[in-house]
Design an enzyme around this catalytic site. Structure first.
Site, PDB file in Angstrom:
ATOM      1  CG  ASP A  34     -31.903  36.861  -3.685  1.00 12.81           C
ATOM      2  OD1 ASP A  34     -31.109  35.931  -3.936  1.00 12.81           O
ATOM      3  OD2 ASP A  34     -31.729  37.668  -2.759  1.00 12.81           O
ATOM      4  CG  ASN A  82     -24.665  36.736 -10.632  1.00  7.99           C
ATOM      5  OD1 ASN A  82     -25.754  36.948 -11.147  1.00  7.99           O
ATOM      6  ND2 ASN A  82     -24.472  36.834  -9.319  1.00  7.99           N
TER       7      ASN A  82
END
Length: 261
Positions: A34, A82
């Protein structure tokens, strides 16, 4: 199923997490990679620059994990969610991942790393990328070093739903269903439970990642953004894990040495 003070104990017939006790290297480490976008934003760069910069971190972490004796390493590269990102970013990621796979295939194979891809079911994945995934899995399939699992087009809930569908199709009697038989219908059922999850950038969320396998995992949340994360940070996370006493709901001996109850 046996119960503990913190909930159900890990089933003895599952490929479970490593035994408790400080000092042990985690057998299975998973990373939620991340912070790429924030890394780029802080430098006034496009988000795609953050994804490109992440390549060096991936290789550094793979090498660090292998050298430290980690048996299984799982990396969260692209989630089912995503797909909702801007199409130009998704297209860039597909091209980038293909380039990285082709560039490092020989490196991974030479180090005896077995590579797997968890997910890869969406028809929007370019066929040439899916073929590269298959080629890398074939090339490294007989390796017996560390197993590297790249979660790509992955969703933990989807895996569980698909396992349930598989059980229904197999007409498994309800009374015979156990954690082991359920896990046998998950992708790669030989995958052991995750011992340690590392999520970079300081965010503290599961994000639908390997939900079944992280049930008893320890978590660390280093504030470092993924493109800046290096082997030294990874080793710090392993050190943090090794200081913990994994009791799975049990009671530790007290100071006068009474046994656990």
């Amino acid at each position: 199923m046996q119960q503990t003070a913190d909930g159900p104990a890990p089933s003895p017939d599952l490929p479970g997490p490593a035994a408790g006790g400080p000092g042990r290297v985690p057998h299975h480490v998973a990373c939620v990679m991340d912070g790429n976008g924030r890394w780029a934003q802080s430098r006034a760069l496009p988000r795609t620059s953050g994804h490109s910069a992440a390549e060096a971190t991936v290789i550094d972490v793979i090498e660090a994990a292998r050298a430290a004796g980690v048996g299984w390493l799982s990396l969260y590269a692209f989630s089912t969610e995503n797909w909702g990102r801007p199409s130009n970013e998704v297209d860039f990621l597909m091209r980038l991942v293909r380039r990285v796979v082709r560039k490092h295939a020989v490196f991974l194979h030479a180090r005896g790393i077995r590579c797997r891809f968890l997910g890869v079911t969406d028809p929007r994945i370019p066929p040439e990328l899916a073929r590269d995934f298959d080629d890398l899995m074939t090339l490294t399939g007989d390796n017996r070093g560390m197993t590297l699992t790249v979660a790509f087009d992955h969703g933990g809930r989807r895996d569980i739903v698909e396992a349930a569908r598989s059980l229904l199709r197999s007409n498994t009697p309800a009374d015979s269903l156990t954690e082991r038989t359920f896990a046998d219908h998950l992708p790669y059922p030989d995958t052991p439970d995750v011992d340690l999850v590392i999520r970079t950038s300081g965010e503290q969320r599961i994000s639908n990642f390997m939900l079944w396998q992280v049930a008893y995992a320890e978590w660390v949340f280093p504030p470092v953004l993924w493109p800046d994360f290096r082997a030294s940070h990874f080793l710090e996370c392993l050190h943090s894990y090794r200081q913990r006493d994994r009791r799975f709901g049990g009671v530790p001996p007290n100071e006068i040495g009474e046994p656990r109850l």
